[in-house]
Write a protein that holds these residues in place. Structure first.
Motif, PDB file in Angstrom:
ATOM      1  N   GLU A   1      16.011  -2.107  21.128  1.00  9.41           N
ATOM      2  CA  GLU A   1      16.442  -3.113  20.158  1.00  9.41           C
ATOM      3  C   GLU A   1      17.128  -2.425  18.981  1.00  9.41           C
ATOM      4  O   GLU A   1      17.074  -1.206  18.863  1.00  9.41           O
ATOM      5  N   ARG A   2      17.745  -3.228  18.133  1.00 11.10           N
ATOM      6  CA  ARG A   2      18.465  -2.664  16.987  1.00 11.10           C
ATOM      7  C   ARG A   2      17.506  -1.996  16.005  1.00 11.10           C
ATOM      8  O   ARG A   2      16.392  -2.466  15.797  1.00 11.10           O
ATOM      9  N   LEU A   3      17.984  -0.906  15.421  1.00 12.47           N
ATOM     10  CA  LEU A   3      17.225  -0.196  14.392  1.00 12.47           C
ATOM     11  C   LEU A   3      17.769  -0.562  13.020  1.00 12.47           C
ATOM     12  O   LEU A   3      18.974  -0.763  12.855  1.00 12.47           O
ATOM     13  N   VAL A   4      16.894  -0.583  12.048  1.00 17.00           N
ATOM     14  CA  VAL A   4      17.321  -0.759  10.660  1.00 17.00           C
ATOM     15  C   VAL A   4      17.972   0.541  10.218  1.00 17.00           C
ATOM     16  O   VAL A   4      17.484   1.640  10.523  1.00 17.00           O
ATOM     17  N   ASN A   5      19.069   0.430   9.513  1.00 19.40           N
ATOM     18  CA  ASN A   5      19.805   1.584   8.996  1.00 19.40           C
ATOM     19  C   ASN A   5      18.848   2.482   8.196  1.00 19.40           C
ATOM     20  O   ASN A   5      18.156   2.012   7.292  1.00 19.40           O
ATOM     21  N   GLY A   6      18.815   3.765   8.529  1.00 19.47           N
ATOM     22  CA  GLY A   6      17.906   4.702   7.859  1.00 19.47           C
ATOM     23  C   GLY A   6      18.172   4.848   6.371  1.00 19.47           C
ATOM     24  O   GLY A   6      17.242   5.065   5.587  1.00 19.47           O
ATOM     25  N   LEU A   7      19.432   4.720   5.976  1.00 18.51           N
ATOM     26  CA  LEU A   7      19.734   4.799   4.537  1.00 18.51           C
ATOM     27  C   LEU A   7      19.199   3.583   3.799  1.00 18.51           C
ATOM     28  O   LEU A   7      18.813   3.669   2.630  1.00 18.51           O
ATOM     29  N   TYR A   8      19.173   2.438   4.471  1.00 20.87           N
ATOM     30  CA  TYR A   8      18.543   1.261   3.861  1.00 20.87           C
ATOM     31  C   TYR A   8      17.048   1.512   3.688  1.00 20.87           C
ATOM     32  O   TYR A   8      16.474   1.215   2.640  1.00 20.87           O
TER      33      TYR A   8
ATOM     34  N   PRO B   1      11.297   4.910  13.851  1.00 16.19           N
ATOM     35  CA  PRO B   1      12.291   3.885  13.551  1.00 16.19           C
ATOM     36  C   PRO B   1      11.705   2.698  12.790  1.00 16.19           C
ATOM     37  O   PRO B   1      10.499   2.455  12.831  1.00 16.19           O
ATOM     38  N   VAL B   2      12.595   1.967  12.124  1.00 12.87           N
ATOM     39  CA  VAL B   2      12.243   0.705  11.477  1.00 12.87           C
ATOM     40  C   VAL B   2      13.013  -0.393  12.212  1.00 12.87           C
ATOM     41  O   VAL B   2      14.210  -0.244  12.491  1.00 12.87           O
ATOM     42  N   PHE B   3      12.308  -1.484  12.513  1.00  8.25           N
ATOM     43  CA  PHE B   3      12.897  -2.610  13.226  1.00  8.25           C
ATOM     44  C   PHE B   3      12.889  -3.844  12.325  1.00  8.25           C
ATOM     45  O   PHE B   3      12.106  -3.931  11.373  1.00  8.25           O
ATOM     46  N   HIS B   4      13.742  -4.813  12.640  1.00  7.43           N
ATOM     47  CA  HIS B   4      13.721  -6.083  11.916  1.00  7.43           C
ATOM     48  C   HIS B   4      12.306  -6.652  11.987  1.00  7.43           C
ATOM     49  O   HIS B   4      11.672  -6.624  13.047  1.00  7.43           O
ATOM     50  N   GLY B   5      11.804  -7.122  10.858  1.00 13.03           N
ATOM     51  CA  GLY B   5      10.449  -7.685  10.803  1.00 13.03           C
ATOM     52  C   GLY B   5       9.385  -6.699  10.372  1.00 13.03           C
ATOM     53  O   GLY B   5       8.253  -7.109  10.096  1.00 13.03           O
ATOM     54  N   ASP B   6       9.701  -5.412  10.307  1.00 11.76           N
ATOM     55  CA  ASP B   6       8.722  -4.433   9.819  1.00 11.76           C
ATOM     56  C   ASP B   6       8.530  -4.599   8.314  1.00 11.76           C
ATOM     57  O   ASP B   6       9.476  -4.905   7.577  1.00 11.76           O
ATOM     58  N   THR B   7       7.313  -4.388   7.855  1.00  6.97           N
ATOM     59  CA  THR B   7       6.990  -4.447   6.431  1.00  6.97           C
ATOM     60  C   THR B   7       6.768  -3.026   5.932  1.00  6.97           C
ATOM     61  O   THR B   7       5.932  -2.296   6.481  1.00  6.97           O
ATOM     62  N   ILE B   8       7.517  -2.666   4.905  1.00  5.76           N
ATOM     63  CA  ILE B   8       7.527  -1.291   4.403  1.00  5.76           C
ATOM     64  C   ILE B   8       6.778  -1.205   3.075  1.00  5.76           C
ATOM     65  O   ILE B   8       6.925  -2.055   2.204  1.00  5.76           O
ATOM     66  N   ARG B   9       5.981  -0.154   2.941  1.00  4.74           N
ATOM     67  CA  ARG B   9       5.298   0.177   1.686  1.00  4.74           C
ATOM     68  C   ARG B   9       5.574   1.639   1.384  1.00  4.74           C
ATOM     69  O   ARG B   9       5.973   2.400   2.273  1.00  4.74           O
ATOM     70  N   ALA B  10       5.347   2.041   0.135  1.00  2.00           N
ATOM     71  CA  ALA B  10       5.654   3.426  -0.250  1.00  2.00           C
ATOM     72  C   ALA B  10       4.520   4.049  -1.043  1.00  2.00           C
ATOM     73  O   ALA B  10       3.760   3.369  -1.736  1.00  2.00           O
ATOM     74  N   VAL B  11       4.446   5.384  -0.936  1.00  3.68           N
ATOM     75  CA  VAL B  11       3.493   6.201  -1.684  1.00  3.68           C
ATOM     76  C   VAL B  11       4.277   7.371  -2.260  1.00  3.68           C
ATOM     77  O   VAL B  11       5.087   7.985  -1.560  1.00  3.68           O
ATOM     78  N   SER B  12       4.052   7.667  -3.539  1.00  2.23           N
ATOM     79  CA  SER B  12       4.689   8.827  -4.175  1.00  2.23           C
ATOM     80  C   SER B  12       3.612   9.820  -4.580  1.00  2.23           C
ATOM     81  O   SER B  12       2.556   9.431  -5.078  1.00  2.23           O
ATOM     82  N   THR B  13       3.903  11.103  -4.385  1.00  2.75           N
ATOM     83  CA  THR B  13       3.030  12.161  -4.863  1.00  2.75           C
ATOM     84  C   THR B  13       3.861  13.052  -5.771  1.00  2.75           C
ATOM     85  O   THR B  13       4.918  13.543  -5.362  1.00  2.75           O
ATOM     86  N   VAL B  14       3.400  13.231  -7.004  1.00  5.07           N
ATOM     87  CA  VAL B  14       4.119  14.074  -7.958  1.00  5.07           C
ATOM     88  C   VAL B  14       3.919  15.524  -7.544  1.00  5.07           C
ATOM     89  O   VAL B  14       2.814  16.033  -7.558  1.00  5.07           O
ATOM     90  N   SER B  15       5.012  16.177  -7.129  1.00  5.68           N
ATOM     91  CA  SER B  15       4.877  17.548  -6.640  1.00  5.68           C
ATOM     92  C   SER B  15       5.083  18.592  -7.712  1.00  5.68           C
ATOM     93  O   SER B  15       4.455  19.634  -7.677  1.00  5.68           O
ATOM     94  N   LYS B  16       5.978  18.321  -8.660  1.00  4.69           N
ATOM     95  CA  LYS B  16       6.142  19.270  -9.766  1.00  4.69           C
ATOM     96  C   LYS B  16       6.852  18.606 -10.926  1.00  4.69           C
ATOM     97  O   LYS B  16       7.521  17.582 -10.771  1.00  4.69           O
ATOM     98  N   LYS B  17       6.680  19.213 -12.074  1.00  5.45           N
ATOM     99  CA  LYS B  17       7.348  18.736 -13.278  1.00  5.45           C
ATOM    100  C   LYS B  17       7.565  19.898 -14.225  1.00  5.45           C
ATOM    101  O   LYS B  17       6.803  20.864 -14.207  1.00  5.45           O
ATOM    102  N   ARG B  18       8.642  19.788 -15.017  1.00  6.84           N
ATOM    103  CA  ARG B  18       8.924  20.814 -16.016  1.00  6.84           C
ATOM    104  C   ARG B  18       9.795  20.203 -17.104  1.00  6.84           C
ATOM    105  O   ARG B  18      10.540  19.255 -16.856  1.00  6.84           O
ATOM    106  N   GLU B  19       9.674  20.735 -18.289  1.00  3.14           N
ATOM    107  CA  GLU B  19      10.546  20.292 -19.374  1.00  3.14           C
ATOM    108  C   GLU B  19      11.937  20.877 -19.173  1.00  3.14           C
ATOM    109  O   GLU B  19      12.091  21.943 -18.560  1.00  3.14           O
ATOM    110  N   THR B  20      12.942  20.205 -19.711  1.00  2.00           N
ATOM    111  CA  THR B  20      14.286  20.771 -19.692  1.00  2.00           C
ATOM    112  C   THR B  20      14.330  21.945 -20.660  1.00  2.00           C
ATOM    113  O   THR B  20      13.442  22.099 -21.508  1.00  2.00           O
ATOM    114  N   SER B  21      15.351  22.774 -20.551  1.00  2.00           N
ATOM    115  CA  SER B  21      15.425  23.985 -21.385  1.00  2.00           C
ATOM    116  C   SER B  21      15.454  23.653 -22.874  1.00  2.00           C
ATOM    117  O   SER B  21      14.963  24.431 -23.692  1.00  2.00           O
TER     118      SER B  21
END
Length: 152
Positions: free
Chosen positions: A55-62, A94-114
């Protein structure tokens, strides 16, 4: 909800984003139209039926763009200067039409600008479907505002 300032991010912190979205056929069609991506695997039912996916796949960039959007309220809504990069992008399932997407972020690093006036934050973002299959992952690096003295 206002996003986080640089000081409010903690390395190693895992952020479970509350918003989810069910991807429709129209979402995929519009994204392909807007980006002029006419890949038949995304748009042609008959073509896609003869592939390993059946079946058709949802565009990966989407999928990636949706994952970014789902993370905005709890991370950078109103507190970002710029997105600096997206690295190590992977689409393990793959992602298909009708799939429900959720997201999780993990902060891997941080630094102040110069100059010490802003901060650079890198988050590893993972997107999952309704079955908890990992469908996209990437590292997102942002230039973040710091709290002004009057906001402390």
């Amino acid at each position: 909800m206002v996003g986080r300032y640089y000081e409010e991010f903690t390395e190693g912190e895992r952020i479970e984003h509350g918003k989810r979205r069910t991807v429709s056929e129209a979402d995929n069609q519009r994204f392909c139209d807007m980006t002029m991506n006419q890949q038949p695997l995304h748009l042609d039912r008959e073509f896609a039926a003869d592939t390993e996916f059946g079946e058709r796949l949802v565009n990966g960039l989407y999928t990636m763009s949706l994952a970014v959007g789902l993370t905005i309220p709890e991370t950078t809504d109103g507190t970002i200067v710029a997105n600096l990069s997206y690295d190590d992008v992977s689409h393990p399932a793959p992602v298909f039409h009708g799939d429900t997407i959720r997201a999780v972020s993990t902060v891997s690093k941080k630094r102040e600008t110069s100059d010490g006036e802003r901060g650079v934050v890198t988050m590893h973002v993972e997107a999952f479907n309704q079955d908890d299959d990992l469908v996209c992952s990437f590292d997102r690096t942002v230039l973040s505002l710091k709290r002004s003295e009057t906001e402390n």
